[in-house]
Design an enzyme around this catalytic site. Structure first.
Site, short mmCIF file in Angstrom:
data_model
loop_
_atom_site.label_atom_id
_atom_site.label_comp_id
_atom_site.label_asym_id
_atom_site.label_seq_id
_atom_site.Cartn_x
_atom_site.Cartn_y
_atom_site.Cartn_z
N HIS A 9 3.91 5.03 11.22
CA HIS A 9 5.22 4.77 11.83
C HIS A 9 6.30 5.69 11.27
CE1 HIS A 9 6.83 2.84 8.21
NE2 HIS A 9 5.64 2.26 8.08
N GLU A 109 0.58 -3.17 7.18
CA GLU A 109 0.68 -2.46 5.91
C GLU A 109 0.08 -3.32 4.79
OE1 GLU A 109 0.51 -0.15 3.98
OE2 GLU A 109 2.44 0.89 4.05
N MET A 111 0.03 -5.53 1.74
CA MET A 111 1.01 -6.53 1.34
C MET A 111 1.34 -6.31 -0.14
SD MET A 111 2.19 -9.67 0.28
CE MET A 111 0.90 -10.84 -0.14
N LYS A 120 12.00 0.77 -5.70
CA LYS A 120 10.87 1.35 -6.42
C LYS A 120 11.27 1.90 -7.78
CE LYS A 120 8.48 2.34 -2.10
NZ LYS A 120 8.00 3.36 -1.14
N GLY A 180 1.01 3.48 6.26
CA GLY A 180 0.43 4.38 5.29
C GLY A 180 -0.89 3.90 4.71
N ASN A 181 -0.92 2.65 4.25
CA ASN A 181 -2.12 2.19 3.56
C ASN A 181 -3.20 1.67 4.49
OD1 ASN A 181 -1.66 2.50 0.57
ND2 ASN A 181 0.23 1.46 1.15
#
Length: 226
Positions: A9, A109, A111, A120, A180-181
């Protein structure tokens, strides 16, 4: 030629703010909207028969925006599989101008558990950069109350094998807009990457990856295919 198109995305509002997002349902940022449209431009001449997204809005927004200028001029419609009568189309003429879009939380995604919504950099300052690196980039170590990349693959790969791969075998061209994951776990399987190799796999937002299913294996195409 049967194609599998993967797209992370576009940038979300929380990507922009450098926050852990996971399953929190955050929309695209203005930049993410432009990334999705640009991604659509790069694949607009590729055939697409079915679309799959996660249940998160940033994934759905990306798919819909990417399809707005597709050369087929077909319109994606969301198939509500729990209530098929809701999305039944009774006009054959209109059906021929539509592309079915299926949503599943199996494509969501990773979790991030207790990290979701946290900055982050602040998490790195609190727990140390090495610990955060383990949570984010190791294969089997999960953040508190969250999923590892391995855990993500435990739901993504069975869904792909049971729901998506049979369509590829039938010659259907598939477009997956996900995360991404969830996409890293899928690419790990498609390209037969080791646990060590997948750790260095980075997927930028809004950049399509195209594979051809030959009937025997998946072959990755150059980005210029579209």
């Amino acid at each position: 030629m049967t194609l599998l198109i993967l797209l992370r995305h576009g940038q979300s509002v929380w990507n922009q703010k450098n926050l852990f997002t996971g399953w929190v349902d955050i929309p695209l940022s203005q930049q993410g909207i432009q990334e999705a449209i640009a991604a659509g431009e790069s694949i607009k001449h590729l055939p697409i028969d079915c679309i799959f997204t996660s249940t998160l809005v940033r994934s759905l927004m990306t798919a819909l925006l990417a399809m707005t200028n597709h050369s087929s001029q077909k319109v994606p419609y969301i198939v509500h599989e729990e209530r098929p009568d809701m999305s039944r189309i009774h006009s054959q003429k209109e059906m021929e101008q539509m592309i079915p879009l299926f949503q599943s939380s199996a494509l969501n995604e990773r979790m991030y558990g207790e990290l979701q919504g946290k900055n982050k950099q602040e998490v790195a300052a609190q727990f140390g950069e090495e610990q955060v690196k383990l949570w984010r980039r190791s294969y089997r170590i999960a953040p508190p109350q969250g999923e590892s990349l391995f855990d993500t693959g435990q739901r993504t790969l069975p869904y792909f094998q049971e729901r998506i791969f049979p369509l590829l075998q039938q010659g259907k061209n598939i477009f997956i807009s996900a995360h991404g994951n969830s996409l890293r776990s899928l690419i790990m399987d498609l390209e037969k990457l080791s646990e060590e190799q997948v750790l260095s796999l980075e997927l930028p937002t809004g950049q399509p990856i195209v594979y051809e299913w030959t009937g025997q294996k998946f072959t990755k195409h150059a980005p210029s295919l579209g």
